[in-house]
Design a protein around this motif. Structure first.
Motif, mmCIF file in Angstrom:
data_model
loop_
_atom_site.group_PDB
_atom_site.id
_atom_site.type_symbol
_atom_site.label_atom_id
_atom_site.label_comp_id
_atom_site.label_asym_id
_atom_site.label_seq_id
_atom_site.Cartn_x
_atom_site.Cartn_y
_atom_site.Cartn_z
ATOM 1 N N THR A 110 0.825 -1.212 0.000
ATOM 2 C CA THR A 110 0.000 0.000 0.000
ATOM 3 C C THR A 110 0.855 1.256 0.000
ATOM 4 O O THR A 110 0.600 2.200 -0.757
ATOM 5 C CB THR A 110 -0.928 0.018 1.229
ATOM 6 O OG1 THR A 110 -1.693 -1.184 1.261
ATOM 7 C CG2 THR A 110 -1.854 1.213 1.194
ATOM 8 N N LEU A 111 1.880 1.284 0.844
ATOM 9 C CA LEU A 111 2.779 2.441 0.880
ATOM 10 C C LEU A 111 3.507 2.590 -0.446
ATOM 11 O O LEU A 111 3.704 3.707 -0.943
ATOM 12 C CB LEU A 111 3.781 2.294 2.030
ATOM 13 C CG LEU A 111 4.789 3.435 2.206
ATOM 14 C CD1 LEU A 111 4.070 4.768 2.409
ATOM 15 C CD2 LEU A 111 5.723 3.149 3.371
ATOM 16 N N GLY A 112 3.879 1.474 -1.047
ATOM 17 C CA GLY A 112 4.543 1.524 -2.355
ATOM 18 C C GLY A 112 3.654 2.142 -3.423
ATOM 19 O O GLY A 112 4.111 2.933 -4.256
ATOM 20 N N LEU A 113 2.358 1.796 -3.395
ATOM 21 C CA LEU A 113 1.407 2.375 -4.361
ATOM 22 C C LEU A 113 1.259 3.882 -4.144
ATOM 23 O O LEU A 113 1.166 4.654 -5.115
ATOM 24 C CB LEU A 113 0.054 1.681 -4.251
ATOM 25 C CG LEU A 113 0.002 0.223 -4.736
ATOM 26 C CD1 LEU A 113 -1.347 -0.403 -4.420
ATOM 27 C CD2 LEU A 113 0.294 0.156 -6.235
ATOM 28 N N LEU A 114 1.223 4.312 -2.884
ATOM 29 C CA LEU A 114 1.149 5.752 -2.594
ATOM 30 C C LEU A 114 2.388 6.477 -3.106
ATOM 31 O O LEU A 114 2.296 7.576 -3.667
ATOM 32 C CB LEU A 114 0.984 5.975 -1.095
ATOM 33 C CG LEU A 114 -0.364 5.595 -0.480
ATOM 34 C CD1 LEU A 114 -0.327 5.718 1.035
ATOM 35 C CD2 LEU A 114 -1.476 6.465 -1.061
ATOM 36 N N GLU A 157 -0.071 -0.298 10.942
ATOM 37 C CA GLU A 157 -0.669 -1.549 10.480
ATOM 38 C C GLU A 157 -0.819 -1.608 8.970
ATOM 39 O O GLU A 157 -0.552 -2.639 8.341
ATOM 40 C CB GLU A 157 -2.042 -1.737 11.147
ATOM 41 C CG GLU A 157 -2.664 -3.087 10.852
ATOM 42 C CD GLU A 157 -3.964 -3.286 11.613
ATOM 43 O OE1 GLU A 157 -4.767 -4.124 11.172
ATOM 44 O OE2 GLU A 157 -4.187 -2.604 12.632
ATOM 45 N N SER A 158 -1.262 -0.505 8.365
ATOM 46 C CA SER A 158 -1.533 -0.532 6.921
ATOM 47 C C SER A 158 -0.315 -0.168 6.070
ATOM 48 O O SER A 158 -0.136 -0.702 4.979
ATOM 49 C CB SER A 158 -2.681 0.421 6.590
ATOM 50 O OG SER A 158 -2.344 1.747 6.996
ATOM 51 N N LEU A 159 0.534 0.756 6.567
ATOM 52 C CA LEU A 159 1.650 1.246 5.761
ATOM 53 C C LEU A 159 3.026 0.873 6.311
ATOM 54 O O LEU A 159 4.013 0.987 5.594
ATOM 55 C CB LEU A 159 1.580 2.777 5.635
ATOM 56 C CG LEU A 159 0.292 3.373 5.078
ATOM 57 C CD1 LEU A 159 0.379 4.888 5.059
ATOM 58 C CD2 LEU A 159 0.007 2.841 3.687
ATOM 59 N N ALA A 160 3.089 0.461 7.567
ATOM 60 C CA ALA A 160 4.363 0.231 8.251
ATOM 61 C C ALA A 160 5.234 1.491 8.180
ATOM 62 O O ALA A 160 6.447 1.427 8.031
ATOM 63 C CB ALA A 160 5.093 -0.975 7.651
#
Length: 196
Positions: A110-114, A157-160
């Motif tokens: 998710t963080l990578g997509l952002l 939890e979602s992005l670390a």
């Protein structure tokens, strides 16, 4: 809405090839002149035309925008980091798992997509040479980084997300904004005149 003042430098260059003759009759800026000419055996006066030398004009404009190189480098770095993160994290399971490491920072898919989204927007604004877009996305990046830094535990939890990485995003956003506002752009207009 106030417009962004763009620092810029303009320069005009005119080249003559070969040099313009000193004679005023051959100066390309002089209009055709009719001079009287006496003809033998004829009582009236005829005229002959003095035509300026033929010329060819070539116009060329070159622009150099240092801010676009700085902004593009930052956008490319963010985009590449995101691509590495999603490559390592994958899409097989939940996008919050697994947690991978990229450049010493924890990432999820998710963080990578952002990061890919932010990086692409910043990169496109640099390619478009739009100062307004650079400033806008720089501010968005800095604000997002600030929120992530203050509330890092909310995104664990979602992005670390780590505070150090969020602070790095703030710095990157500020650099983008300052580069867009302060770095000048140079424009050179060259006119080449060829005499024949």
């Amino acid at each position: 809405m106030t417009s962004i003042q763009e620092p810029s430098h303009d320069r005009a260059v005119t080249q003559f090839d070969p040099p313009v003759p000193d004679s005023p009759n051959l100066d390309p800026r002089v209009s055709p002149v009719w001079e009287p000419e006496a003809q033998s055996g004829i009582d009236r006066t005829s005229t002959r035309q003095v035509v300026p030398a033929a010329q060819t004009r070539t116009f060329h404009t070159s622009r150099f925008a240092l801010d676009t190189f700085v902004v593009a480098a930052i956008g490319l770095a963010i985009l590449t980091t995101g691509l590495i993160a999603i490559t390592r994290g994958g899409f097989d399971g939940p996008m919050a798992d697994p947690v991978v490491e990229v450049l010493g920072f924890k990432h999820t898919t998710t963080l990578g997509l952002l990061e890919i989204g932010f990086g692409a927007c910043i990169l496109l604004s640099a390619f478009a040479a739009s100062r307004r877009a650079e400033v806008f996305f720089g501010i968005v990046l800095a604000v997002a980084g600030f929120v992530g830094s203050v509330q890092a535990e909310s995104f664990q939890e979602s992005l670390a997300l780590e505070s150090a990485m969020a602070n790095l995003a703030v710095v990157a956003g500020i650099i983008v904004v300052l580069a867009a506002l302060l770095l000048p752009r140079t424009s050179t207009n060259t006119t080449k005149i060829v005499q024949t």
